[in-house]
Design an enzyme around this catalytic site. Structure first.
Site, PDB file in Angstrom:
ATOM      1  N   SER A 225       0.859  -1.185   0.000  1.00  0.00           N
ATOM      2  CA  SER A 225       0.000   0.000   0.000  1.00  0.00           C
ATOM      3  C   SER A 225       0.890   1.228   0.000  1.00  0.00           C
ATOM      4  O   SER A 225       2.057   1.167   0.413  1.00  0.00           O
ATOM      5  CB  SER A 225      -0.893   0.006   1.244  1.00  0.00           C
ATOM      6  OG  SER A 225      -1.551   1.247   1.405  1.00  0.00           O
TER       7      SER A 225
ATOM      8  N   TYR B 143      -2.684  -0.761  10.198  1.00  0.00           N
ATOM      9  CA  TYR B 143      -2.668  -1.165   8.795  1.00  0.00           C
ATOM     10  C   TYR B 143      -1.390  -0.676   8.121  1.00  0.00           C
ATOM     11  O   TYR B 143      -0.706  -1.434   7.417  1.00  0.00           O
ATOM     12  CB  TYR B 143      -3.887  -0.609   8.061  1.00  0.00           C
ATOM     13  CG  TYR B 143      -3.947  -0.974   6.600  1.00  0.00           C
ATOM     14  CD1 TYR B 143      -4.392  -2.229   6.196  1.00  0.00           C
ATOM     15  CD2 TYR B 143      -3.552  -0.067   5.617  1.00  0.00           C
ATOM     16  CE1 TYR B 143      -4.437  -2.580   4.855  1.00  0.00           C
ATOM     17  CE2 TYR B 143      -3.596  -0.405   4.277  1.00  0.00           C
ATOM     18  CZ  TYR B 143      -4.043  -1.655   3.895  1.00  0.00           C
ATOM     19  OH  TYR B 143      -4.068  -1.994   2.553  1.00  0.00           O
TER      20      TYR B 143
END
Length: 254
Positions: free
Chosen positions: A158, A171
């Protein structure tokens, strides 16, 4: 510097013929799109996820396109232990003899709040699914990937796994760990047995996770998972057999 799909790459219709590829989180979103794309291009796909009904729906779609028969392997990554991953590896070795590709796609978002406000339960859950499960699965599957002689291991990263950003908490940290795992494995495995290891940052994509993270965003402003599949095909095909230890952006910024 993140890499991008080579401009001269075009996926041949049979670029994954006879390959056996495991996709985690294969029931929906990017995992579903990848499983269907891999099957369409000739791969036997092992569909791994926690919701059997979703996996069965993807299985039926693969059957309908007359692609190689897929396999369903239900697994709940939050509760899976080392022996569960060993059973997975043993099953793949028994049924297929090798594994040509592994796409680590499954992950969870967790709480979108500051680290100061993140609960320990949420932190541990994100780390279990996004980091510990990937480590345990990879470790047990390395021998069957090595049996391929040309295996491809792809981690899903990400943008917040490459540059930390406020309110992405566990995350973001889990995706930094994913990038580290990719780099270490790439340095360890490629020269040893030919298994190449790379990561993909999908970018903003119209998925359930993205809609959850950005509820005020118009989801149709983002491309569908199907639109970013050329990069996934490239990294699973033999065209990328000499590409190792690289970070890729599925939607590079020019």
């Amino acid at each position: 510097m993140p890499q991008r799909l080579p401009v001269n790459f075009t996926a041949d219709a049979a670029c994954l013929k006879d390959k056996v590829i495991l996709v985690t989180g294969a029931g929906d979103g990017i995992g579903r799109a990848a499983a269907l794309s891999f099957a369409k291009h000739g791969a036997t796909v092992i569909l791994l996820g926690r919701t059997i009904e979703k996996l069965e729906a993807v299985y039926d779609e693969i059957e309908a396109m007359s692609a190689p028969q897929a396999a369903i392997y239900p697994m709940h990554l939050r509760g899976a232990a080392a022996h569960d991953y060993q059973e997975l590896a043993d099953t793949i070795e028994r049924e297929f003899g090798r594994l040509d590709g592994l796409l680590h796609n499954a992950s969870i978002l967790g709480q979108r709040r500051s680290l100061a406000q993140t609960t320990l339960d949420s932190w541990e859950e994100v780390m279990q699914v996004n980091v510990n499960a990937q480590f345990m699965m990879t470790q047990t599957l390395l021998p069957v990937l090595a049996a391929s002689k040309n295996g491809s291991l792809v981690f899903t990263s990400s943008s917040v796994g490459r540059k930390g950003r406020a309110f992405w908490g566990a995350y973001s940290v889990s995706k930094f760990a994913t990038e580290a795992m990719m780099q270490i494995l790439a340095d360890e495995e490629y020269d040893l047995n030919g298994t190449r290891v790379n990561s993909i940052n999908p970018g903003a994509t119209n998925t359930e996770m993205r809609r959850s993270a950005y509820p005020g965003e118009n989801p149709t402003d983002n491309p569908s998972p199907e639109a970013i599949m050329p990069l996934y095909l490239y990294l699973m095909s033999d065209d990328s057999r000499e590409v190792n230890g690289q970070q890729f952006d599925a939607q590079p910024k020019d």
